[in-house]
Design a protein around this motif. Structure first.
Motif, PDB file in Angstrom:
ATOM      1  N   ASP A  50       6.077   5.716  -8.218  1.00 21.41           N
ATOM      2  CA  ASP A  50       5.798   7.078  -8.663  1.00 21.41           C
ATOM      3  C   ASP A  50       7.027   7.990  -8.596  1.00 21.41           C
ATOM      4  N   TRP A  51       7.919   7.766  -7.656  1.00 23.13           N
ATOM      5  CA  TRP A  51       9.050   8.659  -7.462  1.00 23.13           C
ATOM      6  C   TRP A  51      10.309   8.217  -8.214  1.00 23.13           C
ATOM      7  N   PHE A  52      10.435   6.913  -8.454  1.00 21.90           N
ATOM      8  CA  PHE A  52      11.681   6.428  -9.046  1.00 21.90           C
ATOM      9  C   PHE A  52      11.468   5.629 -10.322  1.00 21.90           C
ATOM     10  N   ALA A  53      10.654   4.570 -10.271  1.00 20.32           N
ATOM     11  CA  ALA A  53      10.551   3.647 -11.396  1.00 20.32           C
ATOM     12  C   ALA A  53      10.001   4.326 -12.647  1.00 20.32           C
ATOM     13  N   GLN A  54       8.845   4.969 -12.543  1.00 21.67           N
ATOM     14  CA  GLN A  54       8.251   5.598 -13.722  1.00 21.67           C
ATOM     15  C   GLN A  54       9.069   6.783 -14.237  1.00 21.67           C
ATOM     16  N   PRO A  55       9.532   7.704 -13.388  1.00 23.98           N
ATOM     17  CA  PRO A  55      10.353   8.811 -13.928  1.00 23.98           C
ATOM     18  C   PRO A  55      11.629   8.340 -14.606  1.00 23.98           C
ATOM     19  N   LEU A  56      12.212   7.255 -14.125  1.00 24.34           N
ATOM     20  CA  LEU A  56      13.452   6.744 -14.718  1.00 24.34           C
ATOM     21  C   LEU A  56      13.199   5.752 -15.846  1.00 24.34           C
ATOM     22  N   GLY A  57      11.933   5.437 -16.096  1.00 27.79           N
ATOM     23  CA  GLY A  57      11.601   4.494 -17.164  1.00 27.79           C
ATOM     24  C   GLY A  57      11.998   3.072 -16.858  1.00 27.79           C
ATOM     25  N   LEU A  58      11.980   2.695 -15.577  1.00 27.79           N
ATOM     26  CA  LEU A  58      12.429   1.364 -15.180  1.00 27.79           C
ATOM     27  C   LEU A  58      11.268   0.430 -14.854  1.00 27.79           C
ATOM     28  N   GLY A  59      10.056   0.901 -14.884  1.00 23.94           N
ATOM     29  CA  GLY A  59       8.922   0.030 -14.595  1.00 23.94           C
ATOM     30  C   GLY A  59       7.697   0.813 -14.214  1.00 23.94           C
ATOM     31  N   THR A  60       6.554   0.118 -14.250  1.00 24.78           N
ATOM     32  CA  THR A  60       5.274   0.759 -13.925  1.00 24.78           C
ATOM     33  C   THR A  60       4.514   0.008 -12.832  1.00 24.78           C
ATOM     34  N   SER A  61       5.133  -1.002 -12.253  1.00 24.66           N
ATOM     35  CA  SER A  61       4.449  -1.814 -11.250  1.00 24.66           C
ATOM     36  C   SER A  61       4.906  -1.426  -9.849  1.00 24.66           C
ATOM     37  N   SER A  62       3.963  -1.443  -8.920  1.00 23.72           N
ATOM     38  CA  SER A  62       4.321  -1.175  -7.522  1.00 23.72           C
ATOM     39  C   SER A  62       4.928  -2.396  -6.856  1.00 23.72           C
TER      40      SER A  62
ATOM     41  N   ILE B   3       0.805  -1.216   0.000  1.00 19.83           N
ATOM     42  CA  ILE B   3       0.000   0.000   0.000  1.00 19.83           C
ATOM     43  C   ILE B   3       0.844   1.274   0.000  1.00 19.83           C
ATOM     44  N   THR B   4       1.982   1.251   0.670  1.00 22.91           N
ATOM     45  CA  THR B   4       2.747   2.484   0.874  1.00 22.91           C
ATOM     46  C   THR B   4       4.062   2.500   0.093  1.00 22.91           C
ATOM     47  N   VAL B   5       4.935   1.545   0.392  1.00 23.16           N
ATOM     48  CA  VAL B   5       6.288   1.584  -0.175  1.00 23.16           C
ATOM     49  C   VAL B   5       6.262   1.366  -1.681  1.00 23.16           C
ATOM     50  N   GLY B   6       5.497   0.386  -2.136  1.00 24.20           N
ATOM     51  CA  GLY B   6       5.447   0.092  -3.576  1.00 24.20           C
ATOM     52  C   GLY B   6       5.004   1.272  -4.419  1.00 24.20           C
ATOM     53  N   PRO B   7       3.847   1.875  -4.113  1.00 26.44           N
ATOM     54  CA  PRO B   7       3.430   3.042  -4.909  1.00 26.44           C
ATOM     55  C   PRO B   7       4.415   4.202  -4.861  1.00 26.44           C
ATOM     56  N   VAL B   8       5.060   4.448  -3.707  1.00 28.33           N
ATOM     57  CA  VAL B   8       6.037   5.533  -3.613  1.00 28.33           C
ATOM     58  C   VAL B   8       7.227   5.272  -4.521  1.00 28.33           C
ATOM     59  N   LEU B   9       7.763   4.065  -4.492  1.00 30.36           N
ATOM     60  CA  LEU B   9       8.899   3.738  -5.360  1.00 30.36           C
ATOM     61  C   LEU B   9       8.512   3.808  -6.833  1.00 30.36           C
TER      62      LEU B   9
END
Length: 486
Positions: A323-335, A315-321
């Motif tokens: 939205d803040w890291f994976a999607q902006p860096l183009g490394l993934g879209t899954s929580s 609920i918390t850590v996955g969505p934060v990672l």
């Protein structure tokens, strides 16, 4: 008679035996304790032990053996025509047990009598409807052979339970009478009682050993069965995990090993520095008041259930990672990702590392600190150059114990990392571990006859050997450290 009530009766009889035995010893000594070889309580204790222990051991063995014998006998009553297409004997036995339980519920609620149950043969649709009334669901097609097997299962269970009650009570009474018959002033009650207790203590100590042996043997035998159906070379050398019930599976272990090690390494990268720094602060820098408040708060993390950590990851850590890291860096879209599970697992492991390291640092002799201070070293220099080198073997052992804990974790991985078995360096992709796949392969109505199910035992044995090696290495290191300073 229920098992609980039977146990209470045996214990009550044994307690009465204790009082009677004690009083009988005193009466035979004419009320003079000095004429007795042992204290009166030992005579009563002897009666208690001879009454309770053999009867309760018989009950335990009976409860373990009876279901196996009944299932073996009832299974032989089920013919091939009673097994539906696509089903198996084990699934049919599940229906047999449910029907037997349903019959007991029907009788208990007074909906039918014993004669009505005996007559229920032809109208099997009526059987299903009556079972549904008491909340018991069975297969859509209840065949006559299955229903007859269920009635036989119920009859055998009731007969076995009645025989158990009679045998346990008879043995308890026999032990009661035998122990009372031996009571006389010269009877060495203390020796007999202490010898009996010694045997019980030895048996209790063997439980853990026998349990471990049983676990290992069960894993080994089922793993051998698996390798008879699936080549060991493909299991240990393939890099593809693609189970398909019904055939055509590719059951390579390396994607699972990779996910297990990847998540564990991230967890240790989080837990080890934080845990060691916390241990150094608590052992060397914190005042007694701060330590008294901080250490219990830190160890609260060890008491949180792993499912709560998993929900926190989901609920918390996955969505934060994401939205803040994976999607902006183009490394993934899954929580769900390796990083999510690794970070949360690392938080969970912090108290394991910090508590053990704190104890180890505190065990370093004060003379080493005093010698360092006497040579002019500061507190930080003493910590870096004296205390940590001295405590290093124990800290390494603590880290290895934390690693074995991380490797065996399941719930955090299920909710935080997903269930995708693949080999990738991207920490923001979903992966899985050995423990998760063990659970998934054994979930549902499965029969232990296909490689897709038996592979769980091969995975479990591999994980057992790996974690056992880590635990042995950690214990050897810690023991070496303790021998050095004790």
């Amino acid at each position: 008679m229920s098992i609980g009530l039977l146990t209470l009766i045996v214990i009550a009889l044994a307690a009465a035996g204790f009082l009677i035995g004690r009083q009988l010893a005193l009466s035979k000594a004419g009320g003079d304790i000095r004429r007795l070889h042992s204290l009166p309580g030992y005579y009563g204790q002897t009666v208690f032990l001879f009454t309770a222990v053999p009867a309760l051991l018989l009950m335990l063995l009976w409860l373990l053996v009876q279901p196996l014998l009944i299932e073996t006998r009832v299974t032989s009553m089920i013919s091939a025509t009673d097994i539906p297409d696509g089903s198996s004997a084990s699934l049919v036995m599940t229906d047999v047990r449910r029907i037997a339980e349903g019959i007991d519920l029907i009788l208990a609620r007074g909906k039918l009598g014993e004669t009505d149950i005996a007559a229920m043969r032809a109208d099997l649709a009526d059987v299903r409807s009556r079972l549904a009334e008491v909340g018991v669901a069975v297969g859509t097609n209840v065949k006559p052979g299955v229903f007859e097997a269920a009635k036989a299962y119920r009859d055998l269970s009731h007969s076995g339970h009645l025989a158990l009650t009679v045998a346990v009570l008879a043995l308890a009474l026999a032990g009661f009478g035998y122990a009372l018959s031996r009571i006389r002033p010269e009877f060495r009650a203390r020796n007999v009682s202490e010898g009996f207790v010694r045997v019980l203590l030895i048996a209790a100590s063997l439980v853990a050993i026998l349990t471990t042996v049983g676990i290992v043997l069960s894993l080994v035998f089922e793993t051998i069965h698996f390798f008879r159906l699936y080549p060991a070379s493909k299991f240990f050398l393939s890099t593809t995990w693609n189970p398909k019930f019904g055939g055509g599976s590719d059951l390579g272990i390396w994607p699972l090993i990779w996910g297990t090690l990847y998540i564990s390494v991230i967890a240790l990268v989080v837990a080890v520095p934080v845990g060691i720094f916390a241990a150094i602060f608590l052992a060397e820098y914190a005042s007694k008041k701060v330590r008294a408040m901080t250490k219990p708060l830190l160890e609260v993390l060890a008491g949180i259930p792993t499912i709560v950590y998993g929900l926190f990851a989901l609920i918390t850590v996955g969505p934060v990672l994401r939205d803040w890291f994976a999607q902006p860096l183009g490394l993934g879209t899954s929580s769900s990702s390796v990083m999510t599970a690794g970070l949360v697992m690392g938080i969970m492991l912090i108290p394991f590392v910090s508590s053990l390291s704190d104890d180890i640092i505190n065990a370093v002799p004060q003379s080493l600190r005093d010698g360092s201070y006497g040579l002019g070293a500061t507190q930080s220099e003493t910590v870096r150059q004296v205390i940590l080198p001295a405590a290093l073997p124990g800290i390494v052992g603590a880290i290895l114990l934390a690693a074995s804990r991380a490797i065996g974790e399941t719930m955090i991985v299920v909710l935080g990392a997903g269930a995708a078995a693949k080999m990738s360096l991207n920490p923001f992709e979903a992966m899985t571990t050995v423990t998760v796949k063990i659970v998934s392969q054994l979930t549902g109505d499965t029969e232990f006859a296909s490689p897709e199910t038996l592979v769980s035992f091969a995975l479990g044995l591999t994980l057992f050997v790996f974690t056992l090696g880590l635990n042995i290495l950690a214990l050897v290191i810690v023991r070496k450290y303790r021998e050095q300073y004790e």
